[in-house]
Design an enzyme around this catalytic site. Sequence first.
Site, mmCIF file in Angstrom:
data_model
loop_
_atom_site.group_PDB
_atom_site.id
_atom_site.type_symbol
_atom_site.label_atom_id
_atom_site.label_comp_id
_atom_site.label_asym_id
_atom_site.label_seq_id
_atom_site.Cartn_x
_atom_site.Cartn_y
_atom_site.Cartn_z
ATOM 1 N N SER A 11 30.318 37.446 14.185
ATOM 2 C CA SER A 11 28.933 37.001 14.363
ATOM 3 C C SER A 11 27.886 38.118 14.224
ATOM 4 C CB SER A 11 28.755 36.208 15.651
ATOM 5 O OG SER A 11 28.733 37.019 16.779
ATOM 6 N N THR B 123 30.840 35.164 19.513
ATOM 7 C CA THR B 123 30.010 35.057 20.719
ATOM 8 C C THR B 123 28.825 36.029 20.728
ATOM 9 O OG1 THR B 123 31.452 36.585 21.906
ATOM 10 C CG2 THR B 123 31.911 34.232 22.154
ATOM 11 N N ASP B 124 28.902 37.101 19.927
ATOM 12 C CA ASP B 124 27.830 38.119 20.010
ATOM 13 C C ASP B 124 26.447 37.542 19.691
ATOM 14 O OD1 ASP B 124 29.756 39.968 20.652
ATOM 15 O OD2 ASP B 124 29.711 41.027 18.735
ATOM 16 N N THR C 98 35.622 35.754 17.085
ATOM 17 C CA THR C 98 36.916 36.020 17.716
ATOM 18 C C THR C 98 37.787 34.771 17.788
ATOM 19 O OG1 THR C 98 35.954 37.803 18.987
ATOM 20 C CG2 THR C 98 37.962 36.878 19.881
HETATM 21 N N1 ASP Z 1 32.369 40.394 18.013
HETATM 22 C C1 ASP Z 1 32.833 39.031 18.035
HETATM 23 C C2 ASP Z 1 31.877 38.159 17.237
HETATM 24 O O1 ASP Z 1 30.816 37.868 17.730
HETATM 25 C C3 ASP Z 1 32.897 38.572 19.436
HETATM 26 C C4 ASP Z 1 33.334 37.158 19.618
HETATM 27 O O2 ASP Z 1 33.415 36.328 18.754
HETATM 28 O O3 ASP Z 1 33.587 36.867 20.806
HETATM 29 O O4 ASP Z 1 32.215 37.762 16.146
#
Ligand code: ASP
Length: 323
Positions: free
Chosen positions: A55, A88-89, A13
């Site tokens: 991610s 973050t995932d 993200t």
């Molecule tokens: N779905 C996103 C990812 O992990 C969430 C993020 O980056 O916060 O790429």
Amino acid sequence: MKKNVLIIHTGGTISMMEDSAGAVKLAHENPIKITSETIHDMANLIVKEPFNLPSPHITAAEMLSIKKLVEASILEQPIDGVVITHGTDTLEETAYFLDLTIQTSIPIVVTGAMRSSNEIGSDGLYNFISSIKVAICDQAIGKGVLIVLNDEIHTAANATKTHTSNVSTFQSPQYGPIGIVTKRAVFFHHHPEHQEKYPLEKVSKRVTLLKAHAGMDSSLFYALKDMNIDGLVIEALGQGNMPPQTIKGIEALLAANIPVVIVSRCFNGIVQDVYGYNGGGKHLKDIGIIFSNGLNGQKARIKLLIGLHNTESQLEIQRMFSL
Ligand code: ASP
């Protein structure tokens, strides 16, 4: 003198934008990369973008390629710190993978964002700048891989994503952050007790993670045996117990010499051989299940994956999980 910081953008993200229909997507040009090329007052930034992936698309192969990129870059030029941007995932898995495999005392910080670059309250640039502050901070040296978001500094071993959308999503249950980032400075208030490092040149093993539930039976364990997996982590119940109907399937995996590691599906506390009933912790220990030491399931899976590339001995793997 300004420090040299290696920046590795991998996607997530923090590298995305919201379009006019409200969908958050990878941008044509990575916004955090464009920004990082304009920040020069804090440090000399060496910017690399090996890939740009959400991610959930990251596998152990990408984690290994980040490790190799960090190691090669450190050999190429003087680097004082590293900042890796990541979705973050699965951020905690990549951070822990790097923590276990990169032999260096220089600060390595992994960061991300919960809101993409053009959303109101976007936290990407803020977290990125906080991470550079930590990467150039002398007190961050020798603390292993750190996760920095929302003004907090966490260890890779303890931090986990706890909320689907809140910017304070990364928490270290039971332990808390080891430091904070403020407008003026970086403060550490704890030092990680120990660090473990393991060599790793390739990742080819297949390690699976399963969550236990009331009424679970052996069918999935038999299926995993037929899939010829190399190792299994189970998020067991409470202090480390399993429904009795799972035992036959788990025994089939153990008989095939497939290591089975348990963690708890509770996010506080550790698993122990406390209960003596059928499927209780004592029973699980007796049949040869390896007990972990407070890691969550996804991190125990990373550790088992790395362990299986270093040893075939279940005793040695048991030792790794007792550290
Ligand atoms: N779905 C996103 C990812 O992990 C969430 C993020 O980056 O916060 O790429």
